[in-house]
Scaffold this active site. Structure first.
Site, PDB file in Angstrom:
ATOM      1  N   HIS A 166       3.428  11.665 -10.147  1.00 32.05           N
ATOM      2  CA  HIS A 166       3.243  11.091  -8.808  1.00 32.05           C
ATOM      3  C   HIS A 166       1.760  10.907  -8.486  1.00 32.05           C
ATOM      4  O   HIS A 166       1.075  11.842  -8.073  1.00 32.05           O
ATOM      5  CB  HIS A 166       3.904  11.996  -7.765  1.00 32.05           C
ATOM      6  CG  HIS A 166       3.908  11.427  -6.388  1.00 32.05           C
ATOM      7  ND1 HIS A 166       5.042  11.294  -5.619  1.00 32.05           N
ATOM      8  CD2 HIS A 166       2.911  10.937  -5.599  1.00 32.05           C
ATOM      9  CE1 HIS A 166       4.760  10.757  -4.460  1.00 32.05           C
ATOM     10  NE2 HIS A 166       3.450  10.540  -4.411  1.00 32.05           N
ATOM     11  N   HIS A 169      -0.827   7.288  -7.103  1.00 30.58           N
ATOM     12  CA  HIS A 169      -0.811   5.860  -6.731  1.00 30.58           C
ATOM     13  C   HIS A 169      -2.060   5.229  -7.317  1.00 30.58           C
ATOM     14  O   HIS A 169      -3.181   5.652  -6.963  1.00 30.58           O
ATOM     15  CB  HIS A 169      -0.824   5.710  -5.208  1.00 30.58           C
ATOM     16  CG  HIS A 169       0.342   6.381  -4.539  1.00 30.58           C
ATOM     17  ND1 HIS A 169       1.416   5.674  -4.061  1.00 30.58           N
ATOM     18  CD2 HIS A 169       0.599   7.693  -4.286  1.00 30.58           C
ATOM     19  CE1 HIS A 169       2.290   6.530  -3.522  1.00 30.58           C
ATOM     20  NE2 HIS A 169       1.815   7.753  -3.657  1.00 30.58           N
ATOM     21  N   HIS A 211       9.479   8.343  -1.615  1.00 33.81           N
ATOM     22  CA  HIS A 211       8.780   9.345  -0.802  1.00 33.81           C
ATOM     23  C   HIS A 211       9.691   9.785   0.347  1.00 33.81           C
ATOM     24  O   HIS A 211      10.201   8.941   1.092  1.00 33.81           O
ATOM     25  CB  HIS A 211       7.515   8.744  -0.181  1.00 33.81           C
ATOM     26  CG  HIS A 211       6.351   8.606  -1.108  1.00 33.81           C
ATOM     27  ND1 HIS A 211       6.385   7.838  -2.227  1.00 33.81           N
ATOM     28  CD2 HIS A 211       5.105   9.150  -1.055  1.00 33.81           C
ATOM     29  CE1 HIS A 211       5.202   7.909  -2.840  1.00 33.81           C
ATOM     30  NE2 HIS A 211       4.413   8.694  -2.148  1.00 33.81           N
ATOM     31  N   GLU A 233       7.937  14.540   3.385  1.00 33.02           N
ATOM     32  CA  GLU A 233       6.490  14.811   3.394  1.00 33.02           C
ATOM     33  C   GLU A 233       6.050  14.860   4.860  1.00 33.02           C
ATOM     34  O   GLU A 233       5.824  15.929   5.407  1.00 33.02           O
ATOM     35  CB  GLU A 233       5.742  13.704   2.636  1.00 33.02           C
ATOM     36  CG  GLU A 233       4.218  13.843   2.663  1.00 33.02           C
ATOM     37  CD  GLU A 233       3.475  12.574   2.211  1.00 33.02           C
ATOM     38  OE1 GLU A 233       4.052  11.469   2.249  1.00 33.02           O
ATOM     39  OE2 GLU A 233       2.284  12.694   1.859  1.00 33.02           O
ATOM     40  N   ASP A 279      -1.263  12.776  -6.335  1.00 33.36           N
ATOM     41  CA  ASP A 279      -0.999  11.773  -5.295  1.00 33.36           C
ATOM     42  C   ASP A 279      -2.122  10.719  -5.216  1.00 33.36           C
ATOM     43  O   ASP A 279      -1.965   9.629  -5.763  1.00 33.36           O
ATOM     44  CB  ASP A 279      -0.769  12.455  -3.935  1.00 33.36           C
ATOM     45  CG  ASP A 279       0.126  11.654  -3.009  1.00 33.36           C
ATOM     46  OD1 ASP A 279       0.636  10.598  -3.415  1.00 33.36           O
ATOM     47  OD2 ASP A 279       0.333  12.088  -1.857  1.00 33.36           O
ATOM     48  N   ASP A 280      -3.218  11.032  -4.543  1.00 30.36           N
ATOM     49  CA  ASP A 280      -4.347  10.088  -4.399  1.00 30.36           C
ATOM     50  C   ASP A 280      -5.634  10.893  -4.592  1.00 30.36           C
ATOM     51  O   ASP A 280      -6.296  11.280  -3.610  1.00 30.36           O
ATOM     52  CB  ASP A 280      -4.321   9.452  -3.000  1.00 30.36           C
ATOM     53  CG  ASP A 280      -2.992   8.765  -2.719  1.00 30.36           C
ATOM     54  OD1 ASP A 280      -2.795   7.645  -3.201  1.00 30.36           O
ATOM     55  OD2 ASP A 280      -2.144   9.379  -2.042  1.00 30.36           O
TER      56      ASP A 280
HETATM   57  N1  ADE Z   1       0.842   5.984  -0.430  1.00 31.25           N
HETATM   58  C1  ADE Z   1      -0.154   6.590  -1.068  1.00 31.25           C
HETATM   59  N2  ADE Z   1      -0.113   7.923  -0.897  1.00 31.25           N
HETATM   60  C2  ADE Z   1       0.953   8.172  -0.109  1.00 31.25           C
HETATM   61  C3  ADE Z   1       1.538   9.337   0.429  1.00 31.25           C
HETATM   62  N3  ADE Z   1       1.022  10.555   0.205  1.00 31.25           N
HETATM   63  N4  ADE Z   1       2.624   9.203   1.195  1.00 31.25           N
HETATM   64  C4  ADE Z   1       3.134   7.992   1.436  1.00 31.25           C
HETATM   65  N5  ADE Z   1       2.627   6.858   0.952  1.00 31.25           N
HETATM   66  C5  ADE Z   1       1.549   6.943   0.177  1.00 31.25           C
HETATM   67 ZN    ZN Z   2       2.534   9.506  -2.841  1.00 32.39          ZN
END
Ligand code: ADE
Ligand code: ZN
Length: 329
Positions: free
Chosen positions: A14, A16, A194, A197, A275-276
């Site tokens: 996971h 992006h 997703h 969260e 994640d990012d």
């Molecule tokens: N797009 C990128 N990161 C995300 C996240 N943590 N939750 C939802 N959409 C996303």
């Molecule tokens: Zn995500």
């Protein structure tokens, strides 16, 4: 990262791709594409500037705005996967958003082919395999999601292994996206979404009852409902857990309150993910290190998590067997 953690073969399910570009690379690509970035995209300390979930999604959109050519996708894929490989990652599958590419005039094939060249370069240089999950954007709505699903199914590529959805969890319901998910599922692709969260366990129930999914992105708030944990275990639905992201976005205030251990104790399949990474000051390696430091997970448990992640991955069975062999030695 200490040596013991460095040596663990890591798996990331996971992240992006548009959210993996560090500020220095955003600037470099923007410069060569003659793009003027918004002045408030970066902090004085040269990290991305954002304050809450919606502001994060906006900053993420703005950073991806620098991407204008197929080679930009090649470069970000190469740089990101190289950084994963250096940390001892053997496999990653990463969300890629055709909507972000389309917004700046890059077509689907140019985007995927750029990523594929980046993957090929990293695979030649490192002991690493990368794959892509096409992701629609929830807040762009169900009709747009159907367009993305069709684009993916009509233009198959061997590196595109699944379908997912990110974006603002508080907009629409899961069943609104069933038409898009059914298109890719009927074409034989596995899916994730997703949920759990920003929104609570009801969003995870909604996902597992409305969409053909075998994984949930995040899903951590499932711990608020014991029956849901049992159901996830029974259905063998894996959770893509991203602790560093959860702390950065204030889903949980600190490591003590994060439910990773509770989820593991429920027997549910778990992977550890970034994640990012530059937005949340993390990486897959840091996630493994933090799991050892803050949740007291042993090296054996982390090996087990990597093996669970491969089992839950969307890659073909032959590659899965090879990757599992690397983990179990
Ligand atoms: N797009 C990128 N990161 C995300 C996240 N943590 N939750 C939802 N959409 C996303
Ligand atoms: Zn995500």
């Amino acid at each position: 990262m200490n040596k013991k953690i460095q040596d663990i073969p890591k798996v990331e399910l996971h992240s992006h791709l548009e959210g993996t570009i560090p500020p220095v690379l955003v600037r470099k690509i923007a410069k060569r594409n003659k793009i003027k970035l918004k002045d408030d995209l970066f902090t004085a300390k040269d990290s991305f500037a954002w304050s809450d979930f919606v502001a994060f999604l906006k900053a993420y959109d703005e950073a991806s705005f620098c991407l204008r050519k197929s080679i930009d996708y090649e470069d970000i894929t190469y740089e990101y996967y190289k950084s994963c490989a250096i940390e001892g990652t053997i496999y990653a599958e990463t969300f890629i958003s055709p909507d972000h590419a389309d917004a700046v005039g890059i077509n689907y094939k140019e985007m995927i082919n750029g990523c594929a060249r980046g993957i090929d370069r990293v695979e030649k240089e490192f002991d690493f395999i990368g794959r892509l999950i096409v992701s629609c954007v929830r807040h762009l709505g169900p009709d747009q999601a159907v367009k993305v699903a069709r684009l993916m199914v009509d233009n198959p590529h061997p590196y595109v292994v699944g379908f997912g959805m990110g974006g603002n969890e508080s907009m629409y319901t899961m069943s609104d996206f069933a038409p898009a998910y059914n298109i890719v599922s009927e074409a034989g692709y596995p899916c994730t979404v997703h949920a759990g969260e920003v929104c609570g366990p009801e969003s995870v129930w909604d996902a597992i009852n409305s969409l053909p999914i075998s994984r949930i992105g995040h899903g951590v708030r499932s711990v608020e409902d014991d029956k849901l944990l049992v159901e996830l275990f029974k259905r063998n639905i894996a959770l893509e857990v991203c602790p560093g992201s959860n702390l950065a976005l204030n889903v949980y205030p600190d490591w003590e309150s994060h439910p990773l251990k509770h989820i593991l104790e429920s027997g549910i399949s778990v992977s550890l993910n970034s994640d990012d990474p530059p937005f949340f000051n993390t990486s897959v390696g840091k996630e493994y290190q933090n799991a050892a430091s803050f949740f007291d997970l042993s090296a054996e448990k982390l090996y087990e998590i990597s093996a669970m992640a491969i089992e839950a991955s969307f890659v073909d069975d032959q590659t899965k067997d090879k990757l599992i062999a690397k983990i179990t030695g």
